[in-house]
Design an enzyme around this catalytic site. Sequence first.
Site, PDB file in Angstrom:
ATOM      1  N   SER A  92       8.744   2.380   7.381  1.00 28.86           N
ATOM      2  CA  SER A  92       7.273   2.289   7.263  1.00 28.86           C
ATOM      3  C   SER A  92       6.684   3.531   7.683  1.00 28.86           C
ATOM      4  O   SER A  92       7.136   4.431   8.072  1.00 28.86           O
ATOM      5  CB  SER A  92       6.803   1.134   8.015  1.00 28.86           C
ATOM      6  OG  SER A  92       7.350  -0.101   7.728  1.00 28.86           O
TER       7      SER A  92
ATOM      8  N   GLN B 134       3.611  -5.729   9.755  1.00 26.15           N
ATOM      9  CA  GLN B 134       3.115  -6.222   8.348  1.00 26.15           C
ATOM     10  C   GLN B 134       4.065  -6.298   7.352  1.00 26.15           C
ATOM     11  O   GLN B 134       4.268  -7.116   6.404  1.00 26.15           O
ATOM     12  CB  GLN B 134       1.967  -5.352   8.072  1.00 26.15           C
ATOM     13  CG  GLN B 134       1.192  -6.016   6.991  1.00 26.15           C
ATOM     14  CD  GLN B 134      -0.074  -5.254   6.670  1.00 26.15           C
ATOM     15  OE1 GLN B 134      -0.364  -4.151   7.171  1.00 26.15           O
ATOM     16  NE2 GLN B 134      -1.157  -5.844   5.668  1.00 26.15           N
TER      17      GLN B 134
ATOM     18  N   CYS C 188       0.870  -1.239   0.091  1.00 23.87           N
ATOM     19  CA  CYS C 188       0.233  -0.081  -0.025  1.00 23.87           C
ATOM     20  C   CYS C 188       0.844   1.171   0.001  1.00 23.87           C
ATOM     21  O   CYS C 188       0.491   2.242  -0.519  1.00 23.87           O
ATOM     22  CB  CYS C 188      -0.787   0.216   1.244  1.00 23.87           C
ATOM     23  SG  CYS C 188      -2.225  -1.342   0.989  1.00 23.87           S
TER      24      CYS C 188
ATOM     25  N   GLY D 243     -10.319  -8.261   4.142  1.00 23.60           N
ATOM     26  CA  GLY D 243      -8.921  -8.781   3.939  1.00 23.60           C
ATOM     27  C   GLY D 243      -8.062  -8.631   5.270  1.00 23.60           C
ATOM     28  O   GLY D 243      -8.808  -8.317   6.241  1.00 23.60           O
TER      29      GLY D 243
ATOM     30  N   GLN E 104       5.562  -9.058   4.331  1.00 18.51           N
ATOM     31  CA  GLN E 104       5.545  -8.807   2.929  1.00 18.51           C
ATOM     32  C   GLN E 104       6.805  -8.978   2.346  1.00 18.51           C
ATOM     33  O   GLN E 104       7.108  -9.600   1.256  1.00 18.51           O
ATOM     34  CB  GLN E 104       5.022  -7.169   2.826  1.00 18.51           C
ATOM     35  CG  GLN E 104       3.602  -7.000   3.000  1.00 18.51           C
ATOM     36  CD  GLN E 104       3.212  -5.604   3.434  1.00 18.51           C
ATOM     37  OE1 GLN E 104       4.066  -4.481   3.701  1.00 18.51           O
ATOM     38  NE2 GLN E 104       2.035  -5.407   3.175  1.00 18.51           N
TER      39      GLN E 104
END
Length: 493
Positions: free
Chosen positions: A147, A154, A86, A241, A158
């Site tokens: 991040s 998360q 994202c 999700g 990834q």
Amino acid sequence: MDRQAQDWVDKVEKEAVESLTGYRDGVDTMMEVHVVGLSHHSAPVEVREKLAVAQADWNAYAQELVDFGKTERGYLVPEVAVLSTCNRFELYFASPETRKFAALEAVHAFLSHKSGLTREELEPYLFSHTGESATEHLFQVSSGLDSLVLGEAQILAQVKACHEHAIQKADEETVAGSGGKIVAKMLNAAIRMGKMVRSRTKIGKGSVSVSSAAVELMMSRAMQDLRKPASKLNVCIIGAGKMSRLLLLALFSKHPDIKVTLVNRSVEKAQEVLDDDMVKNRGGANASVAPLDEMFDVMRRSDVTFTATGSKVPIIYGKDLQNLERNHMLVDISVPLNVAADCAEVDRVSSYSVDDLKKVVDANAKKRQNEVVKANKLITEEVQKFKCWQASQGAVPYLAALQAMAENIRRSEYAKMEHKLKGLQETEKEALDKLTRHLVDQLFRPLYYSMKEDESLADKRSKIMALQNIFRLEPLYKRGLLTQAAVHAQLNA
């Protein structure tokens, strides 16, 4: 750079290697690592979404880049891995050290082609790192230091997915990964780095995901935008999700009994998310599900709507929000955007995207700056270890070339002495030939083994530099400017 210019650069690089080494066909050099991409630091979401790649397409995208960079002399970018989330789009790739500029040029041209933007439009948003800087960047990414939400967990998952795709084997439905030895090793080291930082520091303490930051944004703006305390809000979440699951965990951690409606195309999947053990353990007594065709009805009954779907186009436009009976907050944490820009212009609507979460993120980051210092120290140490391993791989071609040089010297000297060996029987000549070959092998065997042994970084680095320097002496020897004894003295040193 057009193809003709790239071919010219290739020719210059090849001639430079030949001049340096004395070998007409050149010699393989160390593979250098790079990263080119854009993130929430450098590009708005409107630009990021033009390069976003679904995880299922990562390998096909990487293979397309490998093919794009193919020249008559081989591949400019033989190893590639894609990381698209994202908040970032990044390409990790390796290229021959002497062709790194041509490789970077090829990647920039490829991204311009794929995004539909001109080079002038795209490049102000792109960042690139090479060598140690590229490795350091990846380690910071996997550790959560780069991040949007400092220390988020998360991103490590990834990076793991990026590594899995990079080493994936081809089958009937899947394109093989293009990671290669160097990139795959770097990604694997990054996974270890991410785990180490989280176990040895408190970088992940507190709000550490985009979803939890979105909940904090809602709570901080509730009274100002909605004239209600956060505990009394009626919340709609669109999508079922991972991001929506994290939203529910963050919401129920703060307010276990808050009213939530989870909207999704499949209500069965939405119910599975609500029934998740971790979600149920935190709350959800007032949570329910609804099908996607009831989305706007649910929104009008709600105070806040979070969007977290995989749609590549907006699913909510300004025209869908006309004549609202109450103030409404939209928080879009999807990339590409789920909420159209014109929603912010509608009366009684407050609209936020992932870029608006930075203030929340910055407040959390200030609390963990001491942990950032600790994490960066660990990263610096691990970057040096990876760099040394990488250099050892680059030394192997030099070792092979040196061994070939030594073998040529052995044969030359043997031929010079052959007339003095006429009195020997064939078995004795064979024994002498075997003896001299064995001496050459014994001379190089410790060097090969040392590339695998657990030496100190300084010792291994100096050995690699010595190998490269020795190799550069060989043209001098061939021209009679350096004695055989001098070459052997350097080798034994």
